[in-house]
Motif scaffolding. Structure first.
Motif, PDB file in Angstrom:
ATOM      1  N   LYS A  71       8.022  23.029  41.088  1.00 20.11           N
ATOM      2  CA  LYS A  71       8.597  23.871  42.128  1.00 20.11           C
ATOM      3  C   LYS A  71       8.254  23.278  43.494  1.00 20.11           C
ATOM      4  N   PRO A  72       8.887  22.183  43.853  1.00 13.94           N
ATOM      5  CA  PRO A  72       8.541  21.569  45.137  1.00 13.94           C
ATOM      6  C   PRO A  72       8.885  22.493  46.297  1.00 13.94           C
ATOM      7  N   ALA A  73       8.078  22.422  47.348  1.00 18.31           N
ATOM      8  CA  ALA A  73       8.390  23.178  48.557  1.00 18.31           C
ATOM      9  C   ALA A  73       9.705  22.669  49.133  1.00 18.31           C
ATOM     10  N   ALA A  74      10.493  23.571  49.673  1.00 26.75           N
ATOM     11  CA  ALA A  74      11.808  23.211  50.208  1.00 26.75           C
ATOM     12  C   ALA A  74      11.628  22.505  51.547  1.00 26.75           C
ATOM     13  N   ALA A  75      11.553  21.190  51.491  1.00 28.10           N
ATOM     14  CA  ALA A  75      11.358  20.412  52.711  1.00 28.10           C
ATOM     15  C   ALA A  75      12.576  20.498  53.619  1.00 28.10           C
ATOM     16  N   ASP A  76      13.753  20.583  53.024  1.00 27.01           N
ATOM     17  CA  ASP A  76      15.006  20.759  53.762  1.00 27.01           C
ATOM     18  C   ASP A  76      16.010  21.375  52.806  1.00 27.01           C
ATOM     19  N   ASP A  77      17.272  21.495  53.225  1.00 29.37           N
ATOM     20  CA  ASP A  77      18.238  22.213  52.402  1.00 29.37           C
ATOM     21  C   ASP A  77      18.689  21.426  51.174  1.00 29.37           C
ATOM     22  N   THR A  78      18.267  20.159  51.065  1.00 33.98           N
ATOM     23  CA  THR A  78      18.658  19.390  49.888  1.00 33.98           C
ATOM     24  C   THR A  78      17.729  19.611  48.697  1.00 33.98           C
ATOM     25  N   THR A  79      16.531  20.161  48.929  1.00 30.99           N
ATOM     26  CA  THR A  79      15.535  20.253  47.851  1.00 30.99           C
ATOM     27  C   THR A  79      16.058  21.064  46.672  1.00 30.99           C
ATOM     28  N   TYR A  80      16.776  22.148  46.960  1.00 27.39           N
ATOM     29  CA  TYR A  80      17.328  22.988  45.899  1.00 27.39           C
ATOM     30  C   TYR A  80      18.854  23.034  45.932  1.00 27.39           C
ATOM     31  N   ALA A  81      19.459  22.025  46.543  1.00 23.76           N
ATOM     32  CA  ALA A  81      20.910  21.881  46.454  1.00 23.76           C
ATOM     33  C   ALA A  81      21.298  21.678  44.997  1.00 23.76           C
ATOM     34  N   LYS A  82      22.450  22.199  44.613  1.00 21.86           N
ATOM     35  CA  LYS A  82      22.895  22.003  43.232  1.00 21.86           C
ATOM     36  C   LYS A  82      23.114  20.522  42.932  1.00 21.86           C
ATOM     37  N   ARG A  83      23.450  19.736  43.953  1.00 20.81           N
ATOM     38  CA  ARG A  83      23.568  18.285  43.747  1.00 20.81           C
ATOM     39  C   ARG A  83      22.230  17.704  43.324  1.00 20.81           C
ATOM     40  N   THR A  84      21.152  18.117  43.955  1.00 15.43           N
ATOM     41  CA  THR A  84      19.819  17.639  43.593  1.00 15.43           C
ATOM     42  C   THR A  84      19.447  18.106  42.193  1.00 15.43           C
ATOM     43  N   MET A  85      19.723  19.352  41.892  1.00 14.62           N
ATOM     44  CA  MET A  85      19.378  19.898  40.576  1.00 14.62           C
ATOM     45  C   MET A  85      20.229  19.272  39.476  1.00 14.62           C
ATOM     46  N   ALA A  86      21.487  18.946  39.804  1.00 13.42           N
ATOM     47  CA  ALA A  86      22.336  18.240  38.847  1.00 13.42           C
ATOM     48  C   ALA A  86      21.803  16.838  38.583  1.00 13.42           C
ATOM     49  N   ASN A  87      21.330  16.180  39.641  1.00 14.67           N
ATOM     50  CA  ASN A  87      20.727  14.859  39.453  1.00 14.67           C
ATOM     51  C   ASN A  87      19.517  14.937  38.532  1.00 14.67           C
TER      52      ASN A  87
END
Length: 295
Positions: A71-87
């Motif tokens: 559960k990384p801290a949300a450093a910016d809006d990409t941390t939990y973007a669906k694109r990041t989670m899909a990757n």
């Protein structure tokens, strides 16, 4: 004793710098990844996964920010973007030896699966989405008092601070509300599983909020860019969902067909937690999807 998916091994797999996913893996054969929804963990597949593991390698991860995954801290809006989670999901499959795989997701997991299908068409052979609309369509149809069922979407979209503080003050009441109301009075979630879900959510308030907040920001931007640019799901797609369109005044199948030309759309009366309330029906639909040609 913490519930598990019977017959499945539990693994911890690095998928990105500083992020590992917890996954239950079982069976043998063509790979199928199953993604859970909110407010759940991979345990929501505890009935469906063993049935499909008879002839598939079934991989059930906890999403980034949920369950026993990091559960990384949300450093910016990409941390939990669906694109990041899909990757994350594609990296998980590759780490387990699968360059191509079928993918099914429920609720939040379905949004991750949707993004994986758009971003990684060479990797995702078949796609199933359970009880969601694509993010732009979801925001478009939410209006009037009937949309009060989605109050949490607006709460969790607020800037960091207030949502986290409010939910942390009564996490079991907040997350338990959805487990109770969305079960439609069905006895689909036993007490031990419910307790496991609440314990997992209690430990993940900031990351769950960040996941939802992304859907009102970066996820919406990514989806609108794809819609405007003509990017579509190229693989066979099955969508199973309750008939929310009857209440909110939209044609769910038409909305989905705009994204998925090779679509099977089925309205079901299995409740939101359909993999737990009607596992045989869900497993049968996934088998039918997997039998379709992927071109």
């Amino acid at each position: 004793m913490t519930p598990v998916i019977e017959g499945f091994d539990r693994r911890r797999v690095p998928v990105a710098e500083g992020v590992s996913l917890h996954a239950a893996v079982g069976g043998s054969g063509p790979p199928l990844v199953l993604l859970h929804g909110f407010p759940q963990t991979h345990l929501m597949w505890r009935h469906v996964a063993p049935a499909l593991a008879a002839d598939h390698t079934v991989i059930c991860p906890d999403l980034r920010g949920y369950g026993a995954s990091d559960k990384p801290a949300a450093a910016d809006d990409t941390t939990y973007a669906k694109r990041t989670m899909a990757n994350d999901v594609v990296a998980l499959a590759r780490a387990l030896g699968h360059e191509r795989f079928a993918l099914a997701g429920h609720d939040r997991g379905a949004l991750v699966a949707f993004r994986a299908g758009l971003d990684h068409p060479a990797a995702v052979t078949h796609l199933a989405c359970l009880d969601v609309l694509p993010t732009p369509d979801m925001w478009d149809v939410m209006h009037g008092v009937t949309a009060a069922v989605g109050f949490h979407l607006y709460l969790l979209a607020q800037p960091p601070g207030l949502p986290e503080e409010l939910i942390a003050g009564a996490p079991d009441a907040f997350f338990g509300h959805f487990l109770d109301v969305w079960s439609n009075g069905q006895d689909a979630i036993p007490a031990a599983v419910r307790a496991a879900y609440l314990d997992a959510c209690r430990r993940a308030v900031p990351s769950i909020v960040a996941d939802y907040r992304a859907s009102a920001g970066i996820d919406l931007a990514h989806d609108l860019a794809d819609r405007d640019g003509g990017n579509r799901l190229r693989m066979p797609v099955t969508v199973l969902q309750q008939d929310w369109g009857a209440a909110l005044g939209y044609d769910a199948a038409a909305l989905w067909r705009a994204w998925a030309p090779d679509l099977r759309h089925v309205s079901v009366d299995w409740g939101h937690f359909m993999a737990e309330a009607a596992p045989a029906g869900v497993a049968a639909e996934l088998r039918a999807l997997l039998a379709r040609s992927s071109g």
